[in-house]
Write a protein that holds these residues in place. Sequence first.
Motif, short mmCIF file in Angstrom:
data_model
loop_
_atom_site.label_atom_id
_atom_site.label_comp_id
_atom_site.label_asym_id
_atom_site.label_seq_id
_atom_site.Cartn_x
_atom_site.Cartn_y
_atom_site.Cartn_z
N GLU A 47 0.84 -1.21 0.00
CA GLU A 47 0.00 0.00 0.00
C GLU A 47 0.87 1.26 0.00
OE1 GLU A 47 -2.95 2.18 3.13
OE2 GLU A 47 -3.24 0.03 2.87
N GLU A 48 1.93 1.25 0.80
CA GLU A 48 2.84 2.40 0.84
C GLU A 48 3.52 2.60 -0.50
OE1 GLU A 48 5.49 1.70 4.09
OE2 GLU A 48 3.91 1.93 5.60
N ALA A 49 3.95 1.52 -1.13
CA ALA A 49 4.62 1.62 -2.43
C ALA A 49 3.65 2.15 -3.49
CB ALA A 49 5.17 0.26 -2.85
N GLU A 50 2.43 1.68 -3.47
CA GLU A 50 1.43 2.15 -4.44
C GLU A 50 1.15 3.64 -4.23
OE1 GLU A 50 -1.74 -0.61 -3.70
OE2 GLU A 50 -0.98 -2.03 -5.17
N PHE A 51 1.13 4.08 -2.98
CA PHE A 51 0.92 5.50 -2.68
C PHE A 51 2.05 6.35 -3.26
CE2 PHE A 51 1.78 9.12 0.15
CZ PHE A 51 0.61 9.83 -0.03
N ARG A 52 3.30 5.92 -3.03
CA ARG A 52 4.45 6.68 -3.56
C ARG A 52 4.41 6.73 -5.08
NH1 ARG A 52 7.08 3.88 0.64
NH2 ARG A 52 7.82 2.31 -0.82
N ARG A 57 3.45 9.67 -10.07
CA ARG A 57 2.69 9.67 -11.34
C ARG A 57 1.98 11.01 -11.51
NH1 ARG A 57 -2.25 9.48 -12.46
NH2 ARG A 57 -2.92 8.83 -10.40
N ARG A 58 1.38 11.53 -10.44
CA ARG A 58 0.69 12.81 -10.51
C ARG A 58 1.66 13.96 -10.77
NH1 ARG A 58 -4.21 13.00 -6.26
NH2 ARG A 58 -5.09 10.95 -6.67
N LEU A 59 2.82 13.91 -10.14
CA LEU A 59 3.82 14.95 -10.37
C LEU A 59 4.32 14.91 -11.82
CD1 LEU A 59 5.87 14.76 -7.05
CD2 LEU A 59 4.40 16.64 -7.81
N ARG A 60 4.55 13.71 -12.33
CA ARG A 60 5.00 13.58 -13.71
C ARG A 60 3.93 14.13 -14.68
NH1 ARG A 60 7.33 8.15 -16.69
NH2 ARG A 60 7.85 9.19 -18.65
N ALA A 61 2.67 13.81 -14.41
CA ALA A 61 1.59 14.32 -15.26
C ALA A 61 1.57 15.85 -15.24
CB ALA A 61 0.25 13.75 -14.81
N ALA A 62 1.81 16.44 -14.07
CA ALA A 62 1.85 17.91 -13.97
C ALA A 62 3.04 18.46 -14.75
CB ALA A 62 1.92 18.33 -12.50
N VAL A 79 18.16 18.57 -8.74
CA VAL A 79 18.24 17.11 -8.67
C VAL A 79 18.72 16.63 -10.03
CG1 VAL A 79 16.93 14.97 -8.35
CG2 VAL A 79 16.36 17.00 -6.99
N GLN A 80 19.65 15.70 -10.04
CA GLN A 80 20.19 15.21 -11.31
C GLN A 80 19.08 14.64 -12.19
OE1 GLN A 80 23.29 12.39 -10.52
NE2 GLN A 80 24.75 13.97 -9.90
N LYS A 81 19.23 14.86 -13.50
CA LYS A 81 18.25 14.35 -14.47
C LYS A 81 18.10 12.84 -14.34
CE LYS A 81 17.48 14.01 -19.43
NZ LYS A 81 18.02 14.29 -20.76
N SER A 82 19.20 12.13 -14.16
CA SER A 82 19.13 10.67 -14.04
C SER A 82 18.35 10.25 -12.79
CB SER A 82 20.54 10.06 -14.01
OG SER A 82 21.29 10.58 -12.92
N ALA A 83 18.50 11.00 -11.70
CA ALA A 83 17.77 10.69 -10.47
C ALA A 83 16.27 10.95 -10.67
CB ALA A 83 18.30 11.52 -9.31
N LEU A 84 15.94 12.01 -11.38
CA LEU A 84 14.53 12.31 -11.67
C LEU A 84 13.92 11.23 -12.56
CD1 LEU A 84 14.85 16.14 -12.24
CD2 LEU A 84 13.69 15.01 -10.32
N SER A 85 14.69 10.77 -13.53
CA SER A 85 14.22 9.70 -14.41
C SER A 85 13.96 8.43 -13.61
CB SER A 85 15.25 9.44 -15.51
OG SER A 85 14.82 8.37 -16.33
N ARG A 86 14.88 8.09 -12.72
CA ARG A 86 14.69 6.89 -11.87
C ARG A 86 13.45 7.07 -11.00
NH1 ARG A 86 20.24 7.44 -11.33
NH2 ARG A 86 20.00 8.30 -9.23
N LEU A 87 13.25 8.27 -10.48
CA LEU A 87 12.08 8.54 -9.66
C LEU A 87 10.80 8.35 -10.46
CD1 LEU A 87 10.82 9.66 -7.04
CD2 LEU A 87 11.11 11.93 -7.99
N GLU A 88 10.74 8.90 -11.66
CA GLU A 88 9.54 8.80 -12.48
C GLU A 88 9.29 7.38 -12.99
OE1 GLU A 88 9.00 13.29 -14.27
OE2 GLU A 88 9.60 11.69 -15.63
N ASN A 89 10.31 6.59 -13.10
CA ASN A 89 10.16 5.22 -13.59
C ASN A 89 10.17 4.19 -12.47
OD1 ASN A 89 10.02 5.63 -16.53
ND2 ASN A 89 12.00 6.61 -16.19
N SER A 90 9.88 4.63 -11.25
CA SER A 90 9.77 3.76 -10.07
C SER A 90 11.03 2.95 -9.79
CB SER A 90 8.57 2.82 -10.21
OG SER A 90 7.38 3.56 -10.32
#
Length: 123
Positions: A47-52, A57-62, A79-90
């Motif tokens: 549940e926590e992982a799905e919440f994150r 997902r909402r931030l990426r859509a924005a 924040v490094q572009k690579s770190a943001l990419s990893r964040l957006e791709n779970s």
Amino acid sequence: MLKHGKAVFPSMTAEQRAAFEVAVAEEMDARLENVAAAKEVAPRLLEEAEFRVDVVRRLRAAREAAGISLAELASRTGVQKSALSRLENSQSPNPTLATLRRYADAVGVDLLVAIGDEGGKSR
């Protein structure tokens, strides 16, 4: 010496064998306890992982709606572009609140945090 396949084991006295069997039984009990504990906590972790994932997902859509590239987001957030990419791709499973807040600020949305008790009352 005792041989089993290619493995060679030293011979054990009856007392050593009994101690070994007790140790094996204790190890098996501990493993069963670990499995039971994992089954108990797994739904909460999921549940926590799905919440994150949903928050990101909402931030990426924005970000996409605002027409902001990852390179521009990196520049705005520090924040490094690579770190943001990893964040957006779970691939970065546990972002900090500070990172999420910088991301939200950079794309022009509010990140709201509510703290409530188990009855659902926010504070």
